[in-house]
Design a protein around this motif. Structure first.
Motif, PDB file in Angstrom:
ATOM      1  N   ALA A 268       0.836  -1.207   0.000  1.00 33.80           N
ATOM      2  CA  ALA A 268       0.000   0.000   0.000  1.00 33.80           C
ATOM      3  C   ALA A 268       0.866   1.251   0.000  1.00 33.80           C
ATOM      4  O   ALA A 268       0.561   2.235  -0.695  1.00 33.80           O
ATOM      5  CB  ALA A 268      -0.921  -0.005   1.223  1.00 33.80           C
ATOM      6  N   TYR A 269       1.961   1.218   0.757  1.00 30.01           N
ATOM      7  CA  TYR A 269       2.895   2.359   0.790  1.00 30.01           C
ATOM      8  C   TYR A 269       3.521   2.575  -0.585  1.00 30.01           C
ATOM      9  O   TYR A 269       3.668   3.721  -1.044  1.00 30.01           O
ATOM     10  CB  TYR A 269       3.983   2.116   1.828  1.00 30.01           C
ATOM     11  CG  TYR A 269       5.033   3.197   1.873  1.00 30.01           C
ATOM     12  CD1 TYR A 269       4.721   4.486   2.317  1.00 30.01           C
ATOM     13  CD2 TYR A 269       6.347   2.943   1.476  1.00 30.01           C
ATOM     14  CE1 TYR A 269       5.678   5.492   2.352  1.00 30.01           C
ATOM     15  CE2 TYR A 269       7.316   3.936   1.504  1.00 30.01           C
ATOM     16  CZ  TYR A 269       6.974   5.205   1.945  1.00 30.01           C
ATOM     17  OH  TYR A 269       7.923   6.193   1.975  1.00 30.01           O
ATOM     18  N   ASP A 270       3.847   1.490  -1.259  1.00 30.68           N
ATOM     19  CA  ASP A 270       4.405   1.575  -2.619  1.00 30.68           C
ATOM     20  C   ASP A 270       3.425   2.268  -3.567  1.00 30.68           C
ATOM     21  O   ASP A 270       3.802   3.155  -4.339  1.00 30.68           O
ATOM     22  CB  ASP A 270       4.718   0.171  -3.128  1.00 30.68           C
ATOM     23  CG  ASP A 270       5.091   0.159  -4.600  1.00 30.68           C
ATOM     24  OD1 ASP A 270       6.170   0.679  -4.948  1.00 30.68           O
ATOM     25  OD2 ASP A 270       4.293  -0.376  -5.404  1.00 30.68           O
ATOM     26  N   ARG A 271       2.157   1.886  -3.507  1.00 27.40           N
ATOM     27  CA  ARG A 271       1.141   2.515  -4.375  1.00 27.40           C
ATOM     28  C   ARG A 271       0.931   3.985  -3.989  1.00 27.40           C
ATOM     29  O   ARG A 271       0.683   4.831  -4.846  1.00 27.40           O
ATOM     30  CB  ARG A 271      -0.184   1.757  -4.269  1.00 27.40           C
ATOM     31  CG  ARG A 271      -0.197   0.357  -4.864  1.00 27.40           C
ATOM     32  CD  ARG A 271       0.105   0.350  -6.361  1.00 27.40           C
ATOM     33  NE  ARG A 271       1.529   0.408  -6.641  1.00 27.40           N
ATOM     34  CZ  ARG A 271       2.073   0.941  -7.734  1.00 27.40           C
ATOM     35  NH1 ARG A 271       1.311   1.484  -8.645  1.00 27.40           N
ATOM     36  NH2 ARG A 271       3.380   0.943  -7.922  1.00 27.40           N
ATOM     37  N   TYR A 272       1.019   4.266  -2.689  1.00 27.59           N
ATOM     38  CA  TYR A 272       0.863   5.650  -2.215  1.00 27.59           C
ATOM     39  C   TYR A 272       1.951   6.552  -2.804  1.00 27.59           C
ATOM     40  O   TYR A 272       1.669   7.627  -3.343  1.00 27.59           O
ATOM     41  CB  TYR A 272       0.912   5.684  -0.692  1.00 27.59           C
ATOM     42  CG  TYR A 272       1.137   7.073  -0.120  1.00 27.59           C
ATOM     43  CD1 TYR A 272       0.113   8.020  -0.122  1.00 27.59           C
ATOM     44  CD2 TYR A 272       2.381   7.430   0.405  1.00 27.59           C
ATOM     45  CE1 TYR A 272       0.329   9.296   0.381  1.00 27.59           C
ATOM     46  CE2 TYR A 272       2.595   8.699   0.911  1.00 27.59           C
ATOM     47  CZ  TYR A 272       1.570   9.626   0.901  1.00 27.59           C
ATOM     48  OH  TYR A 272       1.782  10.893   1.388  1.00 27.59           O
ATOM     49  N   VAL A 273       3.194   6.102  -2.739  1.00 27.39           N
ATOM     50  CA  VAL A 273       4.306   6.903  -3.273  1.00 27.39           C
ATOM     51  C   VAL A 273       4.190   7.021  -4.789  1.00 27.39           C
ATOM     52  O   VAL A 273       4.403   8.104  -5.354  1.00 27.39           O
ATOM     53  CB  VAL A 273       5.664   6.282  -2.886  1.00 27.39           C
ATOM     54  CG1 VAL A 273       6.817   7.092  -3.501  1.00 27.39           C
ATOM     55  CG2 VAL A 273       5.827   6.214  -1.380  1.00 27.39           C
ATOM     56  N   ALA A 274       3.828   5.913  -5.454  1.00 25.58           N
ATOM     57  CA  ALA A 274       3.732   5.918  -6.922  1.00 25.58           C
ATOM     58  C   ALA A 274       2.685   6.898  -7.434  1.00 25.58           C
ATOM     59  O   ALA A 274       2.879   7.551  -8.462  1.00 25.58           O
ATOM     60  CB  ALA A 274       3.413   4.510  -7.419  1.00 25.58           C
ATOM     61  N   ILE A 275       1.570   7.026  -6.712  1.00 21.61           N
ATOM     62  CA  ILE A 275       0.469   7.874  -7.186  1.00 21.61           C
ATOM     63  C   ILE A 275       0.516   9.278  -6.603  1.00 21.61           C
ATOM     64  O   ILE A 275       0.226  10.259  -7.293  1.00 21.61           O
ATOM     65  CB  ILE A 275      -0.889   7.197  -6.874  1.00 21.61           C
ATOM     66  CG1 ILE A 275      -1.027   5.925  -7.726  1.00 21.61           C
ATOM     67  CG2 ILE A 275      -2.062   8.129  -7.132  1.00 21.61           C
ATOM     68  CD1 ILE A 275      -2.195   5.058  -7.380  1.00 21.61           C
ATOM     69  N   CYS A 276       0.908   9.378  -5.346  1.00 19.99           N
ATOM     70  CA  CYS A 276       0.889  10.690  -4.685  1.00 19.99           C
ATOM     71  C   CYS A 276       2.200  11.468  -4.825  1.00 19.99           C
ATOM     72  O   CYS A 276       2.217  12.689  -4.664  1.00 19.99           O
ATOM     73  CB  CYS A 276       0.555  10.525  -3.200  1.00 19.99           C
ATOM     74  SG  CYS A 276      -1.068   9.793  -2.912  1.00 19.99           S
ATOM     75  N   ASP A 277       3.298  10.770  -5.109  1.00 18.31           N
ATOM     76  CA  ASP A 277       4.588  11.456  -5.272  1.00 18.31           C
ATOM     77  C   ASP A 277       5.382  10.796  -6.405  1.00 18.31           C
ATOM     78  O   ASP A 277       6.491  10.278  -6.194  1.00 18.31           O
ATOM     79  CB  ASP A 277       5.374  11.377  -3.951  1.00 18.31           C
ATOM     80  CG  ASP A 277       6.515  12.383  -3.897  1.00 18.31           C
ATOM     81  OD1 ASP A 277       6.662  13.184  -4.841  1.00 18.31           O
ATOM     82  OD2 ASP A 277       7.269  12.350  -2.896  1.00 18.31           O
ATOM     83  N   PRO A 278       4.826  10.796  -7.620  1.00 21.29           N
ATOM     84  CA  PRO A 278       5.435  10.043  -8.729  1.00 21.29           C
ATOM     85  C   PRO A 278       6.838  10.510  -9.127  1.00 21.29           C
ATOM     86  O   PRO A 278       7.648   9.690  -9.563  1.00 21.29           O
ATOM     87  CB  PRO A 278       4.445  10.265  -9.885  1.00 21.29           C
ATOM     88  CG  PRO A 278       3.692  11.500  -9.525  1.00 21.29           C
ATOM     89  CD  PRO A 278       3.610  11.514  -8.042  1.00 21.29           C
TER      90      PRO A 278
END
Length: 313
Positions: free
Chosen positions: A125-135
């Motif tokens: 979930a953290y990986d997806r958070y960084v990918a989408i919120c801080d690409p």
């Protein structure tokens, strides 16, 4: 079925062996259940092995998201192997005898791998958070070293607590029935057999459930709250659809696993309904691992493209 006990000079009866009742309450369906669980187990092994293989050899899938998925698939194989083969043997032999040590070992590994799954889902979930919120900072933040550390932490963080809790539970006196109304050695049915005071053990189970299920679950919810907020801000309809598609698979898996595991371990007291407990356990030990590869492949275009490419050779 004969119960095995050991009586010492002090006239204290010590449990030497348990009996897993499994699905003995439906004797006419034993062979059907054996065939069904065998097919399920083989499909879990095959589908997760395919995911591991395809994410290893396809150059387009050498990203943090698929690195985590690779580890998650391996974890699922380990997780089901702790319970299903033993259940198949019991169905085949119509016996559920399991030694005290084997029962403790099985419980330890079930808890250890279950805790690892909770933490690994949080890392995903953290990986997806960084990918989408801080690409823009994604390649820097989620570099290979960070990913390896997150996976390693997921695997080993709960080991000391699980070993301690298992030792604590199996140090209780078991001086009554040795029949476990379950298909594997799980905390709630084991605590029912203890004839000593289990209050401390129940508190320990609650604390562990909060630390390894509720806290990670809340972190996942917060992450996805921010992810969804960011997705809705995207101007491109196609971009929003792709982002939702990528995240929805993980979210479905989270709901299935956490929902059933939380219900089981946040009510470990002896008054928990045995049939409901067994059904919930089937969900997170058998059904969820069966559905996970399907969810991650059918809802993931990158993996489907990679599979078609390999099959076309």
């Amino acid at each position: 079925m004969e119960c095995k006990f050991k009586t010492e000079n002090s006239n204290i009866t010590i449990m030497m062996e348990f009996v897993l009742l499994g699905f003995s309450d439906i004797p006419n369906l034993q062979w059907i259940l054996f065939g069904m669980f065998l097919v399920i187990y083989l499909s879990i092994l095959m589908s997760n092995s395919i995911i591991i293989l395809i994410t290893k050899i396809d150059s387009a899938l050498q990203t943090p998201m698929y690195f985590f998925l690779n580890n998650f698939s391996f974890l699922e194989i380990c997780y089901v192997t702790v319970t299903i083969p033993r259940m198949l043997m019991d169905l085949l032999t119509q016996k559920g005898n399991i030694s005290f040590l084997a029962c403790a070992t099985q419980m330890c590994f079930v808890l250890m791998l279950g805790g690892s799954e909770c933490l690994l889902l949080t890392a995903m979930a953290y990986d997806r958070y960084v990918a989408i919120c801080d690409p823009l900072r994604y390649p820097l933040v989620m570099n290979h070293k960070v990913c390896v550390h997150l996976v390693a932490a997921s695997w080993i963080s709960g080991v000391p607590a699980v070993i301690g809790q298992t030792c604590q539970i199996f140090s209780l006196p078991f001086c009554g029935s040795n029949r476990i109304n379950h298909f594997f050695c799980d905390i709630p049915p084991i605590l029912k057999l203890a004839c000593g005071d289990t209050f401390v053990n129940e508190i320990a189970v609650y604390v562990a459930a909060v630390v390894f299920t509720m806290v990670p679950f809340l972190l996942i919810i917060v992450s996805y709250g921010k992810i969804i907020s960011n997705i809705l801000k995207l101007s491109s309809v196609r971009g929003r659809a792709k982002a939702f598609s990528t995240c929805s698979s993980h979210l479905i898996v989270v709901v299935l696993f956490y929902g059933t595991a939380t219900i089981t371990y946040l009510q470990p007291k002896p008054n928990q309904c045995e049939r409901i407990g067994k059904l919930m356990s089937l969900f997170y030990t058998v059904l969820t691992p069966t559905l996970n590869p399907i969810i991650y492949t059918l809802r993931n275009k990158d993996i489907m493209v990679a599979l078609r490419k390999r099959l076309s050779y």
